[in-house]
Each structure stands twice: as structure tokens, then as C-alpha cells.
Scaffold this active site. Structure first.
Site, short mmCIF file in Angstrom:
data_model
loop_
_atom_site.label_atom_id
_atom_site.label_comp_id
_atom_site.label_asym_id
_atom_site.label_seq_id
_atom_site.Cartn_x
_atom_site.Cartn_y
_atom_site.Cartn_z
N GLN A 36 4.28 -8.41 12.07
CA GLN A 36 3.00 -8.83 12.64
C GLN A 36 2.61 -10.16 12.00
O GLN A 36 2.95 -11.20 12.53
CB GLN A 36 1.94 -7.75 12.44
CG GLN A 36 2.15 -6.63 13.43
CD GLN A 36 0.97 -5.68 13.54
OE1 GLN A 36 -0.05 -5.83 12.91
NE2 GLN A 36 1.12 -4.67 14.37
N CYS A 63 5.23 -10.04 4.72
CA CYS A 63 6.11 -9.13 3.96
C CYS A 63 7.49 -9.01 4.60
O CYS A 63 8.34 -8.30 4.06
CB CYS A 63 5.50 -7.74 3.89
SG CYS A 63 3.93 -7.72 3.08
N ALA A 101 8.43 5.85 -7.31
CA ALA A 101 8.30 4.41 -7.02
C ALA A 101 9.00 4.04 -5.71
O ALA A 101 9.19 4.87 -4.83
CB ALA A 101 8.86 3.60 -8.18
N ARG A 139 5.17 17.17 -8.71
CA ARG A 139 4.35 15.96 -8.81
C ARG A 139 3.32 15.97 -7.69
O ARG A 139 3.59 16.47 -6.59
CB ARG A 139 5.19 14.69 -8.74
CG ARG A 139 5.49 14.21 -7.33
CD ARG A 139 6.49 13.11 -7.30
NE ARG A 139 6.03 11.86 -7.84
CZ ARG A 139 5.46 10.90 -7.13
NH1 ARG A 139 5.23 11.07 -5.83
NH2 ARG A 139 5.09 9.78 -7.69
N ARG A 150 -12.03 -5.45 9.31
CA ARG A 150 -11.50 -5.00 10.59
C ARG A 150 -12.29 -3.78 11.11
O ARG A 150 -12.36 -2.75 10.47
CB ARG A 150 -10.03 -4.62 10.41
CG ARG A 150 -9.30 -4.49 11.72
CD ARG A 150 -7.84 -4.27 11.49
NE ARG A 150 -7.13 -4.40 12.76
CZ ARG A 150 -5.84 -4.27 12.89
NH1 ARG A 150 -5.07 -4.03 11.85
NH2 ARG A 150 -5.27 -4.39 14.06
N SER A 191 -12.06 -9.06 18.15
CA SER A 191 -11.04 -8.89 19.20
C SER A 191 -11.26 -9.85 20.37
O SER A 191 -10.83 -9.58 21.48
CB SER A 191 -11.00 -7.45 19.72
OG SER A 191 -10.80 -6.57 18.67
N GLU A 202 -9.11 -4.59 16.69
CA GLU A 202 -9.98 -3.81 15.81
C GLU A 202 -10.17 -2.38 16.29
O GLU A 202 -10.21 -1.45 15.51
CB GLU A 202 -11.33 -4.48 15.73
CG GLU A 202 -11.23 -5.91 15.28
CD GLU A 202 -12.57 -6.44 14.87
OE1 GLU A 202 -13.38 -6.69 15.76
OE2 GLU A 202 -12.79 -6.60 13.67
C1 LIG Z 1 5.50 -0.70 -9.56
C2 LIG Z 1 5.98 0.41 -10.44
C3 LIG Z 1 5.94 1.70 -9.94
C4 LIG Z 1 6.39 2.76 -10.72
N1 LIG Z 1 6.30 4.00 -10.21
C5 LIG Z 1 6.70 5.04 -10.97
C6 LIG Z 1 6.61 6.38 -10.48
O1 LIG Z 1 6.14 6.63 -9.36
N2 LIG Z 1 7.02 7.38 -11.29
C7 LIG Z 1 7.55 7.12 -12.55
O2 LIG Z 1 7.93 8.06 -13.22
N3 LIG Z 1 7.66 5.89 -13.02
C8 LIG Z 1 7.25 4.85 -12.27
N4 LIG Z 1 7.35 3.58 -12.78
C9 LIG Z 1 7.96 3.40 -14.12
C10 LIG Z 1 9.48 3.17 -14.03
O3 LIG Z 1 10.10 4.34 -13.55
C11 LIG Z 1 10.15 2.86 -15.38
O4 LIG Z 1 10.13 3.97 -16.15
C12 LIG Z 1 9.56 1.82 -16.18
O5 LIG Z 1 9.45 0.65 -15.42
C13 LIG Z 1 10.41 1.55 -17.46
O6 LIG Z 1 11.77 1.27 -17.18
P1 LIG Z 1 12.46 -0.14 -17.52
O7 LIG Z 1 13.94 -0.01 -17.44
O8 LIG Z 1 11.81 -1.19 -16.71
O9 LIG Z 1 12.10 -0.26 -19.04
P2 LIG Z 1 11.78 -1.54 -19.87
O10 LIG Z 1 10.42 -2.02 -19.55
O11 LIG Z 1 12.91 -2.48 -19.78
O12 LIG Z 1 11.78 -0.86 -21.29
C14 LIG Z 1 10.73 -0.09 -21.77
C15 LIG Z 1 10.89 0.01 -23.29
O13 LIG Z 1 12.08 0.72 -23.56
C16 LIG Z 1 12.95 -0.03 -24.44
N5 LIG Z 1 14.29 0.28 -23.99
C17 LIG Z 1 14.84 0.06 -22.77
N6 LIG Z 1 16.10 0.55 -22.76
C18 LIG Z 1 16.33 1.06 -23.98
C19 LIG Z 1 17.46 1.72 -24.57
N7 LIG Z 1 18.58 1.94 -23.92
N8 LIG Z 1 17.35 2.11 -25.86
C20 LIG Z 1 16.24 1.91 -26.58
N9 LIG Z 1 15.15 1.29 -26.08
C21 LIG Z 1 15.20 0.90 -24.78
C22 LIG Z 1 12.54 -1.46 -24.23
O14 LIG Z 1 12.83 -2.22 -25.38
C23 LIG Z 1 11.05 -1.35 -23.98
O15 LIG Z 1 10.35 -1.28 -25.18
C24 LIG Z 1 6.91 2.51 -12.03
C25 LIG Z 1 6.96 1.22 -12.54
C26 LIG Z 1 6.49 0.18 -11.75
C27 LIG Z 1 6.55 -1.20 -12.34
#
Ligand SMILES: Cc1cc2nc3c(=O)[nH]c(=O)nc-3n(C[C@H](O)[C@H](O)[C@H](O)COP(=O)(O)OP(=O)(O)OC[C@H]3O[C@@H](n4cnc5c(N)ncnc54)[C@H](O)[C@@H]3O)c2cc1C
Ligand code: FES
Length: 1146
Positions: free
Chosen positions: A88, A92, A275, A359, A768, A925, A1086
């Protein structure tokens, strides 16, 4: 972040920026990596707004530009999405393309489930559903067996021909750069080019707690990607992303004995909804475990499933240490900050094990859970005696909470109803949530604690019966129904419309959105995509943090010390008028609680660029690229004549906020800054500021007193309506009277009193639907109340009160209700309403919606639109008009039949005050009608000049006639479009009816002779889904101090793909005409929004049935949005009752 690298460093603007927090998917790109363990290349979608560039070491990034562009070729995904009307506003759409592209790079022939999962991370404010168009071989409308697609009536279905598209050719795709397989290239940060655990754990020890610029990203350590199967379970490398984890488990489960897979099944259940796919592709298993937030849903299951972490410690020679994953209260995770999780052993389950994951989130997918849980029970072999029990909850406190004491007390107990009652009591005692707990929804969250437990109880009973059918009884049908999975199926859409013009006529045909291809290639230029000009400055607002305050003085000295800050602009710098009703710069008083346009004390001007409203000033004139083409406010603020303000607007995309007045104030703020500094200024609100300031629908509170007869006839009504008007007038004077339009019911004696309440909150705006969504819901709620009191079916009460034949509205306006009734009867027929009525949860809602505005001011504005049509010497035509392209396809609808030339000759470029002097509001509209009429008039005048030339040379071509004419290339149009005399508040009405039940929605819409069914049906589908969001999802929270807490997609939930009805059918009423509007069409946009309320009333019907079953009073009034929380609390079931009783005893 990667997104800004594209724009600033490599000048690619195809990837868009919608929210900046991973919530919308607009910024999706494909990341390809080489897996050192499997030695395969993996392609994953990722949100570039969250991706640090340095974490891309060794990865290849594909953006929409590489997938395809108009030159040299578009990709078949882009072609299909465009030609099937899958966009639309298109903002995105590049993100959608990238999600699908990444999927196809991994799976050449993906299942429908995979396609839906790939699109999970996409928000769906504007969706056209025609991608998955179902071919309606027969709609079974006719009792004779004859199909409704009757040739004589020219009824058509489907809006594109999918057979014309070439198949995807994988051999034509880019290959993964071989140099990324053989070695690493250092590109933007210091890379520790080591690939051992020893090195990484040493680095982690040394840099523990460090933030930017040190990022440890273990992309090259094979042990961290390992996937192996041991005698105890599966070992998964901690660097594997959650999408990989899902794929690994999906492959493993069918190969293992079922009893071993219970924990994997529980993982998979969450991994389907956790997510979006982009996030699942970015988040690692290790990161998920370490981040520990209580909303991390996999942790409770990992923990109850007794997963084991293989850790490497503090740079010592690597001897893996194994610890069980602790539950939330164990502090062992603190140590993990210094250690590295190398891999995780997820054990097999045992025969007498039962493991479940639960959940509940605001919406089914792509929303953080409100409460989540992992539960596990182990029975003594062959019995139902509890040997071991673990229950963990997330979403309750800041970490995951364990009901350990409750579980210990239940060991040795039999799995029966007494145990369940005891368990519920114990859990409510142990997992205490005070009324003032963070995260609100306290009563609901407590209800979820025990509801999950109940469901676990049933699942286990069912499992025991499956294992020991002779010893354990089967569940009753009623209890089995509680185990039904609430997962939406594959959405299918049907679109049916009438074609009434000859093939060469473009009017009435489903013509692709004129920017459709550019939407999919990312080449459409939105304001954010305009490149910075030399010396351009950026602007940030300084807003107040306390409501209703007085500005004593402004001291900018500290701000001016900040590196990069160039200037501070305040109200004193406004040479002319500082806004109209609302001040652009706060002068002495600030009313809002948090931020707001009438609140900024000052903007700070700095050098770094953010997204833009771009204003440049030169030689006492001002050029503005913005979301508005209104020059009035800026001219008054700068004391300039209107002709010195040149406003350009190409198209608006990704809008969240209001669209009429607010952007004018933003333009003033930026223009004043540009005027003061002499530099071009770009200005945009981050998503949270946008949500705070721009406003949305007014919160509405209505009280009714209704007099009715036993047969449901309403004889008199007294409506008192209040809207939260915020701190300024904004447009409430125009929206309040909408309440009076009274929906479809005729009430002889009607008194409506509307009040706008002044508050210290940011003003809301005419969004809207112009308040009709609230007013319509209010009136329909009143009908439901009458039906409940008279014990009559809702549809009967609606029918008896609906306008009949020719009527006068409360504005004393005459209208004919014939088409309203046609829509109603067709809609009752289509889903076979009466046969479905036996089901609970069904509602059919009619709609009568006025076109245009009920304020003379707006009519005057819109009536002065003009148009400019250039015919060039080669015969090509450039059309400009006063309407703004907001994704509603206004430009596409301007492709006129009047010049009798192929559409390929016609081009529309932008809306600009340099070509059309007084185009103002595209709203109500009326955009197409007013502007198309203007273009039509101009074309007809031009044609008059060409006519004699054509007669002289009847065998010539358009190009020949144009060549000879060479005159009248510019004509103006100025024609009032509506009669504003008393008694004719609105030019005409639009009608529609929608029926929603369990899985499907049918909409019958009176669009009369649609100019473009593809655009109009897309608008109907999109508006309906947006309405569903308003009525069931979108909730704004404020703190008791008035601070707005809902500021982005993580807390403000708009519909996603999974919210589209599984069977979604749109029928345009055939044989309907509208003599007032252009080509006998009717304005869309609308109106259809309100039809989303049929989902609200269907839910209300289901809740009423649940209450009836329990013998509860039926006079409950659910509020909108009818969220999962409100639905649960309105059902008033045994668990809500248990929680209330328990709370009262505390
Ligand atoms: C938009 C969005 C939506 C989300 N929705 C959900 C959801 O619906 N349900 C849900 O459960 N979660 C959700 N999450 C969370 C997601 O699942 C992740 O758990 C979260 O982003 C962390 O994972 P990462 O790999 O990005 O960790 P990072 O941010 O990279 O790491 C987190 C921490 O862990 C440390 N770390 C990473 N790997 C290791 C390792 N191997 N050993 C030791 N330390 C380590 C890092 O140093 C840091 O301190 C969402 C996140 C976002 C951004
Ligand atoms: S901008 Fe990245 S997800 Fe919204």
C-alpha cells in the site's frame, strides 16, 4: 548499526527505518554466513537497525537493491508482490521482499507454514491479502448450483493473474563471496582473529562489563556451533541462533522415539511464536540464556528440562565445566558474565516425564509474553504419583520465578482434582504479585499462573490416558476442548467485484499501484531517503517532563557546550506567528505531562543527521520536503508570502501518527530553525517521540440512556459522549459531531451531547476514521445492551432499528438506505449467517459512513484543489494534483480515461505547491474524488482543443494530434465539490456490512463503481485489519503521573500476519451507482476501518456465551480494545474468581 551504514556510507536507501527496536521488520536484510561446522552457507533475515556492523565479520549482506531493481531487472518476488497488489504505502515492502528472499534462498519450495513464519516479524498495518488469493471456483451463492461469477453480471474474482509470473530461478542469484570462506577480511573494527574458546574466554574475562566499542562476537569458533547427539540428549552450540535451534529440533524430533522428545516439542512450541523470524535468526541460544530477562521464554523450559551448560572459564586452558541451567532464583548465572557458554545439552525426556511450555502475549506472535512458564512432572513408573515437579514462571518478576516450595509440598501426591486445587493455592501464595507490581495487569497475570497450571494438569491427564488407557480415564469432551491449540491456519482471501467497462478503459480495472514496483525494489523515495544537502543540520526537540508547568527562563549554555551542537532555537526566534491554536514553540506555559508539540521549549540544532523533514532556506524563500503541502503555517511563522514557501511531497510511508495538523507544526519548528541558522535543517521524530506527540484516536467514554420496546425498537436515546481532548483544541471540534452521525440506526428522539475534556496530556487528533470508530462502537454497544435486555438476537435488534428506504439523518440529511440493506442481506447470505449462528462468537455489523467533513472549513479547503496536466511533445503526459499519496493509491486512480491514451503515457511525480497552489488536506476519503474530478476537468478541456485536430486527421495517432496542438499545456481547476448548505452536512454515505466469526470474516461493501478494484479492495482489507488492531490490541498506558508508557512496537501491538482472518472474503456490491462522485465511484479508505469492530462484537458474543454457561449476569460492558486481558477478566471464570477470593483473604 548496519541500517545507518547503508544510508550514510554506501548511499543505499532501499532498506527502510521504521521503529529502530526490531519490532516492525522494515529494515530487514539478508545475512549470509559460512557455517564452520556443517561447511554450508546459511542465509538469514535480520533487522539491520539492531545489527552492529562489527558483528558482520565474515558475513555477506544482501539488501533489496541487490535482489532486484527497475534497472537492470526486478526479481520475480518483487514482480509478484507488486502485481498482486501486495503493497500500500510501500514503506515496509522492501523488508517483506527481503524476508521472502531469505526464505527462498534456503528453501526453494517452502511450505505455507514456512512462508507464514518468514513473515512473522512483519507488522501489518497495511496489508493487501491478494498474494494468497484463493480461486473461488464457485462461491455457492446460488441455490441452483449456479456460481455467482456470472458472465452476464461481469462479476470477477482475483486481482492478478499468477500464471504470468516466471518461476524463481536459483541459478541467477548472487553467490556467497568465496573469500569469506577461506579467510577473514578486517574492515571496520579491531578484529581478534583467533578462533579458539581459550582466546574468547580470556577476552571475556578481560573485557567483562565493557560496553561500546568492545563487542565480542564469536563468529568463528566451531565448538560454539556444534550440533551433536549424545546418549543423554542433543548438544547445541551456544552461538547457534534460535531459528537454527528450531530447524535442528524439527529435524531431530521425527527421528527420535516420542517419549524422548517432550522437551523438544515444548521448545518448538515457543520457537514458533517467539519474536519474528529476523529476531530468531539473530538471537543466539547463549545470549538468550545469559540475558536472563524474565520474558526470555526458552529459559523456564530449559531449566525444568534440566539442560546442562558447557562453560569455558576465564581464559584458563579449556576444560569444559558443566552446570545445570539454574532456575530464576539461583545466582549461578552471575558467574556466567565472566564465562563463555560453549554449548547446551538439552536432555531427552523420559517415559514418565511430562513437560509443557506456556505463554500468553498481547498477540499470538511477535509480542513479548505477559506471562510464560515451563512445567515438568515425573511420575513413579506406571503410576500417577508425583516423584518430581518443577514449575517456573517468567513475566512475573524481574527474573524467572520458581514455585519450588509448592512443588516440594506436592511430591508424593496423586495427580487429581484435589491436588490441582492445592497446587493452585500454593502457587498463588508462593508467586506473590503485589497490586503495585511492575508491568501492571496484576490480576490477569495471577490468573494466568493458575490457568497455565490447569492446562498443564489437563495435558498430563490426557497424556496419562494415552499411556495407560485402562488405568487412567479419558478426559471429558468439555475438558478436551480446553486443550485445543489456538493456532491460526493459513489465511485465504477471496475478492469479488464487478467489471463494467470495455477492456481498453482503465477505469474499474484492477490496475497495479503505480509505485508498486518501486515499493518492492526500495526505489520509492520517502522523505527519509532524501540525501543530505551541504551544510545540513539536524534538529532535536527539548521537551518538558512535568505537566502544567511555567517556563521561568531557558538557559541554553550547557546545551551549547555539547560537541556538535550548533544552536538552540526558542520561541523568541519565531519572526511571525508561533503556531495557531497550538504553539510550535512553548512560550510561557507547558501543559503536557510528557513531551508534545506545544511543549518543546526549544530544539537543539546539531550536525549529525537523523531521518528527515528537510527544510532549506535561501534568498528569503523556503523549500520544504515534508508530510504536508500546507504552506500557511510556515508562511505565517516566517512572515513570508505563501509564494515563497515551496512544499514538496512525494509519498508518505510508515506513518504511525496523526496526519493533518501535527506535521504543520513540525514544519514550522524546522522552518524557524532553518531561518535562524541559514542552513538546511532535517528533522524527524524517533518512533517513541512520534507516539508521544503526534496523537492518535481520542480515548472515548460514552454513557447512554435508551428507551425501547419489547420487540427491540429503540424509541428514544440520550447519548453523553466525552473525549480526552488533551491540552489543545487540535481537531476536536470536527470530530465531536461524528458521534451524531448515529451509525445505521434511526432513532426518532435522539439527544447527543459531546464533550471534549481538556487534560494535561498530548492532544489526540483526527486519525483514520475521524472518531467514527469510537462513536460507531458506542452505538453498536448500545444495540447489544438492548438485545440482551429484550433477549432478542442482536441482528434482529439491528434490523428493526436500521434506516429503511429514504430517510432523514439527525442532520436532517436525506439519504436512501437501499444499498445498506443490500449489503446487509448479501452479508447474511454469504457466510450463511444463520447456520453459523449456532456457534458462539459471531457478529454481523452494518456501517453507514459519511464521506467528507462536517465542518465548512474543511469543505472550503478541499474544494479549492487544483490540477496541472502537461502534455509533452512526444505525447507523454505529466499529471499533478493536490492530493497526497499515503499508500491509498490516489496517484494510481488518477490515471484517467479522459485522454483516451494508454496508461504508459501518463506519469505522476509529486504533490507540490509550486504546481498546485492550494492543495491542502487529503482526508475524509475525499482525496480521489476531489482531485480526480479536477484532473478530469483539465483533461476534458485539453481534449476539446485536440478534438478539431483529431477530426482533421482521424487516422492519425495521439502523438500527431498533440504535435499539432502545442497549446493549453496548463490549466487550472477550482470547483466546489460539496454543498455546505444546512441540511447537507455530507455529500453522501458509504455502506458496508461485515460478519466475523471464529475463523473468518466476510465483508460486503458498497463501493459503487470502483475506479480500481485492486486499490479499493486493498484499502478495505487493510482498513479492516487496522480496525481489528484498534478494537482488540492497541492499548496506551500512562503512569499515574501522566507519563505515557506505551512508546513503541514492543508495547504497542498492531496486527501481524497471524491476525488476518483465516477466511477473509471481500465482495463489492454489484450494480450500484453514485451519481455525485467521479465515474460513479465512492470514496474508500476510512470507512472500512469501523468494520473491524465485528471482531470485537464476535468476541463479546463468545464471552457472553461463556458467562451464560456459568449463570453470570449478561449486562457486562467490555471496553475497547478488547485485549486478551479484558477477555479473560470479562469471562469471569473459576480462575479469575479464585484469584479474587485469594486476594481478598490476604
Ligand atoms: C524485537 C525483539 C523481540 C523479542 N521477542 C522475544 C520474545 O517474544 N520472546 C523471547 O523469549 N525473547 C524475545 N526477545 C529476546 C531474544 O530472544 C534474545 O534472547 C535476546 O535478544 C538475546 O539474544 P542475543 O543473542 O541477541 O544476545 P546478546 O545481546 O548478544 O547477548 C546477551 C548477553 O549474553 C552474553 N552472551 C552471549 N552469548 C554468550 C555466550 N555464548 N556465553 C556467555 N555469554 C554470552 C553477551 O555478552 C551479553 O551480555 C526479543 C528480542 C527483541 C530485540
Ligand atoms: S526499523 Fe528495524 S525492525 Fe523496525
Amino acid at each position: 548499526m548496519l541500517k545507518f551504514f547503508f544510508f550514510n556510507a554506501v548511499h543505499l536507501s532501499g532498506t527502510k527505518y521504521g521503529c529502530g527496536v526490531g519490532g516492525c521488520g522494515a529494515c530487514t536484510v539478508m545475512i549470509s554466513t559460512y557455517d564452520p561446522v556443517t561447511k554450508q552457507i546459511q542465509h538469514r533475515p535480520a533487522n539491520s537497525c539492531l545489527f552492529p556492523i562489527c558483528s558482520l565479520h565474515g558475513a555477506a549482506v544482501t539488501t533489496v537493491e541487490e535482489v532486484g531493481s527497475i534497472k537492470p531487472r526486478i526479481h520475480t518476488i518483487q514482480e509478484r508482490l507488486a502485481k498482486c497488489n501486495g503493497s500500500q504505502c510501500g514503506f515496509c515492502t522492501p523488508g517483506k521482499v527481503m524476508s521472502i528472499y531469505a526464505l527462498l534462498r534456503n528453501h526453494a519450495e517452502p511450505s505455507m507454514e514456512k512462508i507464514i513464519a518468514a513473515l512473522d516479524g512483519r507488522k501489518n498495518q497495511n496489508i493487501n491479502l491478494q498474494i494468497n488469493h484463493k480461486s473461488p471456483t464457485c462461491c455457492q451463492l446460488r441455490a441452483t448450483g449456479q456460481c455467482c461469477l456470472d458472465e452476464e453480471e461481469h462479476i470477477h474474482s482475483g486481482l492478478c493473474n499468477t500464471e504470468e509470473f516466471p518461476p524463481v530461478d536459483p541459478t541467477q542469484e548472487f553467490i556467497f563471496p568465496p573469500e569469506l570462506i577461506v579467510g577473514l577480511i578486517d574492515f571496520c573494527c579491531h578484529i581478534f582473529n583467533h578462533t579458539t574458546i581459550l582466546c574468547l574466554s580470556g577476552l571475556k574475562k578481560n573485557h567483562h562489563g565493557a560496553y561500546h566499542p568492545i563487542i565480542l562476537h564469536p563468529v568463528r569458533i566451531p565448538e560454539m556451533y556444534v550440533v551433536s547427539s549424545t546418549t543423554d540428549g542433543l548438544v547445541i552450540g551456544a552461538a547457534c541462533c534460535l531459528a537454527q535451534l528450531r530447524d535442528i529440533l524439527m529435524k531431530a524430533v521425527p527421528k527420535l522415539a516420542e517419549e524422548k522428545t517432550k522437551i523438544y516439542q515444548a521448545f518448538l512450541q515457543h520457537l514458533r511464536t517467539l519474536a519474528g523470524e529476523q529476531m530468531r535468526s539473530m538471537a543466539s541460544l547463549g545470549g538468550h540464556i545469559v540475558s536472563r530477562a524474565s520474558t526470555r521464554e526458552l529459559n523456564p523450559i530449559s531449566s525444568v528440562g534440566k539442560s546442562v551448560l558447557n562453560l569455558a572459564s576465564e581464559g584458563k586452558l579449556w576444560t569444559p565445566c558443566q552446570i545445570p541451567l539454574p532456575d530464576g532464583q539461583n545466582t549461578a548465572t552471575e558467574n556466567m558474565a565472566k564465562e563463555v557458554i560453549v554449548s547446551v545439552l538439552i536432555p531427552y525426556s523420559m517415559k514418565d516425564d511430562f513437560i509443557s511450555a506456556f505463554r500468553q502475549a498481547e498477540s499470538q506472535k511477535n509480542a513479548l509474553s505477559i506471562v510464560n512458564s515451563g512445567m515438568r512432572i515425573l511420575f513413579s513408573p506406571g503410576t500417577d504419583t508425583i516423584v518430581d515437579l518443577s514449575i517456573l514462571y517468567g513475566g512475573i518478576g524481574s527474573t524467572i520465578l520458581s514455585a519450588r516450595k509448592s512443588c516440594e509440598k506436592l511430591i508424593g501426591r496423586q495427580w487429581n482434582d484435589q491436588m490441582l486445587n492445592e497446587a493452585c493455592r500454593l502457587v498463588l501464595e508462593e508467586i506473590f504479585l503485589p497490586p503495585s507490581a511492575l508491568g501492571r495487569k496484576v490480576e490477569y497475570r495471577r490468573t494466568l499462573l493458575v490457568s497455565f497450571l490447569f492446562r498443564f494438569y489437563l495435558e498430563v491427564l490426557h497424556g496419562l490416558n494415552q499411556m495407560y488407557p485402562f488405568r487412567c480415564a479419558e478426559l471429558s469432551q468439555e475438558k478436551m476442548s480446553a486443550l485445543g491449540m489456538l493456532q491460526s491456519g493459513i489465511a485465504q482471501g477471496v475478492q469479488i467485484y464487478q467489471l463494467r467497462c470495455p477492456p481498453q478503459d482503465p477505469v474499474g480495472r484492477p490496475i497495479m499501484h503505480q509505485s508498486g514496483i518501486k515499493h518492492t525494489t526500495g526505489e520509492e523515495v520517502y522523505i527519509d531517503d532524501i540525501r543530505p544537502v551541504d551544510g545540513e543540520l539536524s534538529l532535536a526537540l527539548v521537551t518538558n517532563i512535568k505537566a502544567h508547568t511555567k517556563i521561568m527562563s531557558i538557559n541554553a549554555s550547557e546545551a551549547l557546550q555539547v560537541p556538535g551542537v550548533v544552536d538552540v532555537v526558542t520561541a523568541r526566534d519565531v519572526p511571525g506567528e508561533n503556531g495557531k491554536d497550538e504553539q510550535a514553540y512553548a512560550e510561557d506555559k507547558v501543559f503536557l505531562a510528557s513531551g508534545g508539540v506545544s511543549g518543546p521549549f526549544a530544539p537543539v540544532i546539531y550536525k549529525k543527521r537523523k531521518v528527515s523533514l528537510q527544510v532549506s532556506s535561501c534568498c528569503n524563500q523556503m523549500k520544504i520536503s515534508a508530510r504536508t503541502v500546507n504552506t500557511e503555517f510556515v508562511a505565517s511563522a516566517l512572515n513570508l508570502q505563501y509564494n515563497k514557501i515551496m512544499c514538496h511531497m512525494k509519498c508518505v510511508g510508515g506513518a504511525f501518527g496523526g496526519k493533518i495538523t501535527k506535521p504543520l507544526l513540525f514544519a514550522v519548528i524546522a522552518a524557524v530553525a532553518a531561518n535562524k541558522t541559514g542552513h538546511a535543517v532535517c528533522f524527524a521524530l524517533e518512533r517513541n517521540m512520534d507516539m508521544l506527540i503526534t496523537g492518535r484516536w481520542h480515548p472515548f467514554f460514552g454513557k447512554y440512556k435508551v428507551g425501547f420496546m419489547n420487540d427491540g425498537r429503540i424509541r428514544a436515546a440520550d447519548f453523553q459522549c466525552y473525549i480526552n481532548g488533551g491540552c489543545t483544541k487540535d481537531e476536536f471540534e470536527s470530530v465531536i459531531p461524528c458521534v451524531e452521525s448515529g451509525q445505521c440506526i434511526y432513532i426518532l428522539n435522539l439527544l447527543v451531547r459531546g464533550h471534549a475534556c481538556k487534560t494535561n496530556l498530548p492532544s489526540n487528533t483526527a486519525f483514520r476514521g475521524f472518531e467514527f470508530p469510537q462513536a460507531g462502537l458506542f452505538v453498536e454497544t448500545c444495540i447489544v445492551a438492548v438485545a440482551t435486555q429484550t433477549d432478542l438476537p442482536h441482528e434482529k435488534v439491528r434490523e428493526i432499528n436500521m434506516y429503511k428506504r429514504v430517510n432523514l439523518t439527525s442532520f436532517k440529511e436525506k439519504f436512501d438506505a437501499e444499498n445498506l440493506w443490500k449489503c446487509w442481506e448479501e452479508c447474511l447470505d454469504k457466510p450463511d449467517y444463520y447456520s453459523k449462528k449456532a456457534m458462539k462468537g459471531i457478529a454481523i455489523i452494518p456501517m453507514k459512513f459519511s464521506v467528507g467533513f462536517n465542518a465548512t472549513y474543511f469543505h472550503q479547503v478541499t474544494s479549492s484543489n487544483q490540477s496541472l496536466v502537461h502534455i509533452y511533445i512526444d505525447g507523454s503526459v505529466l499529471v499533478t494534483h493536490g492530493g497526497i499519496e499515503l499508500g491509498q493509491g490516489i496517484h494510481t486512480k488518477m490515471s484517467h480515461r479522459e485522454l483516451k491514451i494508454p496508461l504508459s503515457y501518463i506519469h505522476l511525480c509529486e504533490t507540490s505547491t509550486t504546481t498546485v497552489t492550494s492543495g491542502k488536506y487529503t482526508a475524509g476519503s475525499t482525496g480521489t474524488e476531489i482531485n480526480a474530478r479536477a484532473v478530469q476537468d483539465v483533461c476534458q478541456i485539453l481534449w476539446k482543443h485536440l478534438d478539431p485536430i483529431q477530426r482533421d486527421n482521424p487516422n492519425g495517432k495521439w502523438e500527431d494530434w498533440v504535435n499539432l496542438s502545442l497549446c493549453f499545456l496548463l490549466l487550472n481547476y477550482d470547483k466546489p465539490t460539496s454543498d455546505t448548505e444546512k441540511g447537507h452536512a455530507f455529500p453522501y454515505f458509504r455502506f458496508g456490512v461485515s460478519c466475523s466469526e471464529n475463523i473468518g470474516t466476510d465483508i460486503v461493501m458498497d463501493a459503487c463503481f470502483t475506479i480500481n478494484p485492486a486499490i479499493d479492495i486493498g484499502q478495505i482489507e487493510g482498513a479492516f485489519i487496522q480496525g481489528v488492531g484498534l478494537y482488540t490490541l492497541e492499548e496506551i498506558f500512562f503512569s499515574p503521573e501522566g507519563e505515557q508508557l506505551t512508546l513503541g512496537p514492543d508495547t504497542y501491538k498492531i496486527p501481524a500476519i497471524c491476525d488476518i482472518p483465516e477466511q477473509f472474503c471481500v465482495y463489492l456490491l454489484p450494480n450500484s451507482c453514485n451519481s455525485i462522485a467521479i465515474y460513479s465511484s465512492k470514496g474508500v479508505g476510512e470507512a472500512r476501518f469501523f468494520l473491524g469492530s465485528s471482531v470485537f462484537f464476535a468476541i463479546q458474543d463468545a464471552v457472553a456465551a461463556a458467562r451464560k454457561e456459568r449463570g453470570l449476569p449478561m449486562d457486562f460492558t467490555p471496553n475497547s480494545p478488547l485485549t486478551v486481558e479484558r477477555i479473560c477478566m470479562a469471562c469471569d471464570d473459576v480462575f479469575t474468581e479464585m484469584v479474587r477470593l485469594f486476594s481478598s483473604l490476604l
